[in-house]
Design an enzyme around this catalytic site. Structure first.
Site, PDB file in Angstrom:
ATOM      1  N   SER A  77      -0.075  -9.044   1.039  1.00 17.99           N
ATOM      2  CA  SER A  77      -1.811  -8.823   1.201  1.00 17.99           C
ATOM      3  C   SER A  77      -1.874  -8.722   2.557  1.00 17.99           C
ATOM      4  CB  SER A  77      -2.074 -10.132   0.324  1.00 17.99           C
ATOM      5  OG  SER A  77      -3.375 -10.222   0.779  1.00 17.99           O
ATOM      6  N   SER A  78      -3.058  -7.877   2.840  1.00 19.10           N
ATOM      7  CA  SER A  78      -3.653  -7.867   4.316  1.00 19.10           C
ATOM      8  C   SER A  78      -3.757  -9.398   4.658  1.00 19.10           C
ATOM      9  CB  SER A  78      -4.775  -6.892   4.256  1.00 19.10           C
ATOM     10  OG  SER A  78      -4.199  -5.640   3.955  1.00 19.10           O
ATOM     11  N   HIS A 129       0.989  -1.193   0.030  1.00 17.77           N
ATOM     12  CA  HIS A 129       0.272   0.053   0.023  1.00 17.77           C
ATOM     13  C   HIS A 129       0.775   1.332  -0.039  1.00 17.77           C
ATOM     14  CE1 HIS A 129      -2.918  -2.743   2.175  1.00 17.77           C
ATOM     15  NE2 HIS A 129      -3.788  -2.238   1.324  1.00 17.77           N
TER      16      HIS A 129
END
Ligand code: PAF
Length: 282
Positions: free
Chosen positions: A185-186, A37
């Site tokens: 990735s979260s 992000h």
């Protein structure tokens, strides 16, 4: 850094910036931020004069049996990270304001959403395009940045922007990976230590696909069989799909004769992980 919750306030700031001639760049997120992000945020800062990041776990894009409730959240940490990146505004709308009880309008990209993740997550992309269009209308960005890990999402958003004549440049950012290749990735937080080791199989499988194609394998069914066997040789894994598709139309390719996108969705334990690679013919 300003934290804004109300839609009206966000619109006001964006109008003010527009009047001043600023270029607004936007990174939509569902929070629980990681390096990937932050890479999008840095790109946004590079391309625009003012940067907005939204944090909103969008209920519309989760199926009834999916992980909306468990989806990881850590707003305090997210805000610290964004402050460090010198983001101008973080937009954190309330679900009730985004979707009041009389909400009834949706936007849907029909064709690009039928295969890959769309085939297994009915309504998911309709939820994504609806929220992204709402965020675009509220923030009014000139540029929006999306990661290539969610390749189908990126293509779907590009199609929506084109079909609906939105004046927004969609910028694709390459997938950011951990040192061992796992795409950030979260949802990686769901992995146990042992599952985390197996999760490297997605990237390894993509590299294997590339190697096999470069050695001359052109039949996508043969490739899928080999990849499936390879992935299932790692513990805790269950393939949801392995596809070879045209990178623009996302239509399945039987015989590989030009650049192809290999896309995977694999459960590792309860975590559903996706990854993809554009493979050029050598
Ligand atoms: O990629 C995501 O995190 C989400 O799908 C997005 C684009 C923020 C829409 O909710």
């Amino acid at each position: 850094m300003e934290i804004i919750k109300e839609i009206s306030k966000m619109k006001e700031i964006s109008k003010l910036w527009k009047r001043k001639g600023y270029k607004i760049s936007f990174v939509p997120t569902m929070g629980f931020l990681h390096e990937a992000h932050l890479a999008l945020v840095r790109k946004a800062k590079e391309l625009g004069d003012k940067t907005v990041v939204s944090i909103f776990v969008n209920p519309l894009q989760f199926g009834p049996k999916e992980d909306f409730r468990e989806y990881p959240r850590d707003l305090e940490r997210d805000l610290t990270l964004l402050e460090r990146e010198k983001v101008d505004v973080v937009f954190i709308p309330e679900t009730e304001e985004m979707y009041p009880s009389d909400f009834q309008t949706y936007v849907e990209v029909t064709k690009l959403t039928t295969g890959l993740c769309g085939a297994f997550r009915p309504g998911h992309f309709k939820g994504v395009t609806t929220v992204v269009l709402k965020l675009f209308n509220i923030i009014n960005p000139d540029i929006a940045i999306f990661g290539e890990k969610d390749y189908q999402q990126l293509q779907v958003i590009k199609q929506m922007v084109k079909d609906l004549n939105l004046d927004i440049e969609i910028v694709a950012h390459p997938t950011v990976r951990e040192n061992d290749g796992l795409a950030m990735s979260s949802r990686n937080i769901y992995l146990s230590t042992e599952e985390r080791k197996s999760a490297t199989v997605l990237y390894k499988a993509l590299l294997l696909a590339k190697e096999l194609i470069n050695k001359g394998e052109r039949d996508s069914q043969n490739l899928k069989n080999k990849l499936e066997e390879f992935i299932h040789s790692f513990p805790y894994t269950k393939v949801q799909y392995i596809e070879f598709v045209d990178p623009l139309t996302l239509e399945p390719v039987k015989k590989i004769e030009k650049p192809v996108l290999c896309a995977l969705a694999v459960f590792v334990g309860k975590a559903r992980l996706i990854d993809n690679m554009l493979i050029n013919l050598e």
